[in-house]
Write an enzyme that holds these catalytic residues in place. Sequence first.
Site, PDB file in Angstrom:
ATOM      1  N   HIS A  95       2.400  -5.551   8.205  1.00  0.00           N
ATOM      2  CA  HIS A  95       1.326  -5.158   9.120  1.00  0.00           C
ATOM      3  C   HIS A  95       0.026  -5.778   8.641  1.00  0.00           C
ATOM      4  CE1 HIS A  95       2.104  -1.908   6.118  1.00  0.00           C
ATOM      5  NE2 HIS A  95       0.842  -2.187   5.792  1.00  0.00           N
ATOM      6  N   ASP A 132       5.072  -5.714  -0.189  1.00  0.00           N
ATOM      7  CA  ASP A 132       4.882  -4.371   0.344  1.00  0.00           C
ATOM      8  C   ASP A 132       5.920  -4.053   1.430  1.00  0.00           C
ATOM      9  OD1 ASP A 132       2.991  -2.030   0.572  1.00  0.00           O
ATOM     10  OD2 ASP A 132       2.895  -2.748   2.636  1.00  0.00           O
ATOM     11  N   ARG A 135       4.489  -9.382  -5.247  1.00  0.00           N
ATOM     12  CA  ARG A 135       5.108  -8.077  -5.030  1.00  0.00           C
ATOM     13  C   ARG A 135       4.992  -7.882  -3.524  1.00  0.00           C
ATOM     14  NH1 ARG A 135       3.189  -3.297  -2.271  1.00  0.00           N
ATOM     15  NH2 ARG A 135       4.194  -1.488  -3.189  1.00  0.00           N
ATOM     16  N   ASP A 155      -6.688   1.674   3.732  1.00  0.00           N
ATOM     17  CA  ASP A 155      -5.546   2.024   2.883  1.00  0.00           C
ATOM     18  C   ASP A 155      -5.640   1.177   1.611  1.00  0.00           C
ATOM     19  OD1 ASP A 155      -3.207   2.969   1.809  1.00  0.00           O
ATOM     20  OD2 ASP A 155      -1.880   1.822   3.132  1.00  0.00           O
ATOM     21  N   GLN A 164      -2.708   0.233  10.682  1.00  0.00           N
ATOM     22  CA  GLN A 164      -1.730  -0.789  10.271  1.00  0.00           C
ATOM     23  C   GLN A 164      -0.713  -1.137  11.370  1.00  0.00           C
ATOM     24  OE1 GLN A 164      -0.970   1.683   6.904  1.00  0.00           O
ATOM     25  NE2 GLN A 164      -1.835   0.209   5.453  1.00  0.00           N
ATOM     26  N   LEU A 208      10.697  -5.069   7.937  1.00  0.00           N
ATOM     27  CA  LEU A 208      10.035  -6.014   8.852  1.00  0.00           C
ATOM     28  C   LEU A 208      10.681  -6.022  10.235  1.00  0.00           C
ATOM     29  CD1 LEU A 208       9.305  -9.136   6.599  1.00  0.00           C
ATOM     30  CD2 LEU A 208       8.013  -7.008   6.858  1.00  0.00           C
ATOM     31  N   ASP A 212      22.592   7.961 -10.447  1.00  0.00           N
ATOM     32  CA  ASP A 212      21.785   7.231  -9.478  1.00  0.00           C
ATOM     33  C   ASP A 212      21.632   5.769  -9.896  1.00  0.00           C
ATOM     34  OD1 ASP A 212      19.398   6.160  -8.211  1.00  0.00           O
ATOM     35  OD2 ASP A 212      18.956   8.194  -7.575  1.00  0.00           O
ATOM     36  N   GLU A 227       9.251  -4.137  -2.825  1.00  0.00           N
ATOM     37  CA  GLU A 227       9.133  -2.682  -2.752  1.00  0.00           C
ATOM     38  C   GLU A 227      10.224  -2.264  -1.774  1.00  0.00           C
ATOM     39  OE1 GLU A 227       6.048   0.915  -1.659  1.00  0.00           O
ATOM     40  OE2 GLU A 227       6.224  -0.775  -0.322  1.00  0.00           O
TER      41      GLU A 227
HETATM   42  C1  NOJ Z   1       3.255   0.751   0.073  1.00  0.00           C
HETATM   43  C2  NOJ Z   1       2.036   0.626  -0.777  1.00  0.00           C
HETATM   44  O1  NOJ Z   1       2.386   0.632  -2.130  1.00  0.00           O
HETATM   45  C3  NOJ Z   1       1.127   1.763  -0.393  1.00  0.00           C
HETATM   46  O2  NOJ Z   1       0.058   1.905  -1.283  1.00  0.00           O
HETATM   47  C4  NOJ Z   1       0.676   1.532   1.032  1.00  0.00           C
HETATM   48  O3  NOJ Z   1      -0.105   2.646   1.445  1.00  0.00           O
HETATM   49  C5  NOJ Z   1       1.864   1.377   1.982  1.00  0.00           C
HETATM   50  N1  NOJ Z   1       2.904   0.546   1.444  1.00  0.00           N
HETATM   51  C6  NOJ Z   1       1.446   0.783   3.304  1.00  0.00           C
HETATM   52  O4  NOJ Z   1       1.183  -0.592   3.171  1.00  0.00           O
END
Ligand code: NOJ
Length: 518
Positions: free
Chosen positions: A102, A207, A205, A59, A159, A212, A306, A246
């Site tokens: 993960h 993810d 940043r 990924d 993952q 969690l 929004d 994120e």
């Molecule tokens: C968000 C990430 O930006 C994305 O690219 C990824 O595939 C997933 N999370 C899983 O980690």
Amino acid sequence: MPDWLDQAVFYEIYPQSFCDSNGDGIGDLPGIVEKLDYLKDLGVNALWINPCFDSPFKDAGYDVRDYRKIAPRYGTNQDMARLFQQAHSRGIRVLLDLVPGHTSEEHPWFLMSGQAEENPYWGRYVWTDFCFQGADGLPFVGGEFPRNGTYALNFFKCQPALNYGFYQVRQPWQKPVDHPDCLATGQAIREVMRFWLDMGCDGFRVDMAASLVKNDDAQHSGTQAFWRGVRRMLDAEYPQAALVAEWGEPRQALAGGFHMDFYLNDENGYTRLARNYQGWREGRVEGQDRSFFKAGGCGIEAFWEDYLPRYQGSKDQGLFCLISGNHDTMRLRANLTPEEMKLFFAMLYTMPGAPFLYYGDEIGMRYLRLPTKEGGYFRTGSRTPMQWAPGENLGFSQAPAQALYLPVDPAPDAPTVAEQQEDGGSLLSFVRQMIALRLEHPALWSGAPFEPLTREGRLMAYRRGDILVAIAPAAGLRLKMDGAYAFLFTYGECGLESGWLTFDGPGVAVLERVRQGS
Ligand code: NOJ
């Protein structure tokens, strides 16, 4: 809050595709160092680099095999230390991408956790206690390891979910968030953060930051509590380190200790404003005429509806950020022409929050239709090599074209940095001007006040202190002014006549209130 965030102007780099310094067909850290002067010249003062750690890349690196080792294809840990140092010497901060939810299925912790005999990593991942037992609604895998159980996944099959515990414990194999195994997972991730921060990293940043703790409540209270603990560590040990989630819901993310959050790529007012939401999964471009930035596009109501509650509900705690796109979205250029993108960038660089630009958007790189690469699927088309100059591989790499990580844009008019640098009317020049304007005026910085002036229709207008911004995607739009103003910046056909700001075509006006006696 780290004080540099108020003036931060971010640039996201997908390291595979930015600059290949050694001719092996894939971008690398020394390549990023080579381009720091370009970024500084653009006005960028902060980077977010997608995961660059050792990984099987199922990924694109969001499947980490070793959190403390730079993937050999990008260089070494020494190269990363040099990147931090070289960036800092130019006033540029560097955020890395932390993937705490993960690991790769090849991570040694995970391989240990799958053994039949109990060991110190048995509790590091979410395992059930029987080989046929599902994971209480979470996606899971069974039959792969000697351990009598199945394990939960976060996203792809590669993952497995790290174990931060369950907010509500419903099954015997679920552990509460304060179980020693769950605390040990959190401690291990904090150690990873310290490792890079000690080397010179300026933050992360994060993810999938919201997910969690499992069986969490609607507010993600369990996960928020974990991040508040991380924030306490940063405040005490690394007060200038920044955390951007994120998450997509700033009222939760910022209450959970993050300094910043940004919009996700799901259906929301922002994705509808900027791009064609309908087609984002498949790379379709139908419906593109609906973007606000098109002459025949939608009004601003859906966006404000929004955005405003999220902004108002989080502005005292941190920053809600806008992005031009990222490695998970279709490129802006799939929906907008370069001229329309200028209107978008006028908004990006004058709104509150720290602006994030995805590499290549500053020159209007296209979305390409490509077969999937490293788990990218539809996202692959937004991850192609940066286009530096006309000629071989558009200046990205000296490898043979067939050896590139992904092909470069084959179009004869593929935009490049070199050509746009020479052209004062280019998209690149426009972005540079907008960044300079933002940095010159504290009223446009991340945390400065913001107030919308138009709530509906085709004219987007807002106030940032004494500065007024108006963005018109079509002709015939006008705004009644509430006093004396002078232009700071204009683009397109606009003028001030008898107390009205008028647009005779698509355009942007940034004005400053003229105070009596000034
Ligand atoms: C968000 C990430 O930006 C994305 O690219 C990824 O595939 C997933 N999370 C899983 O980690």
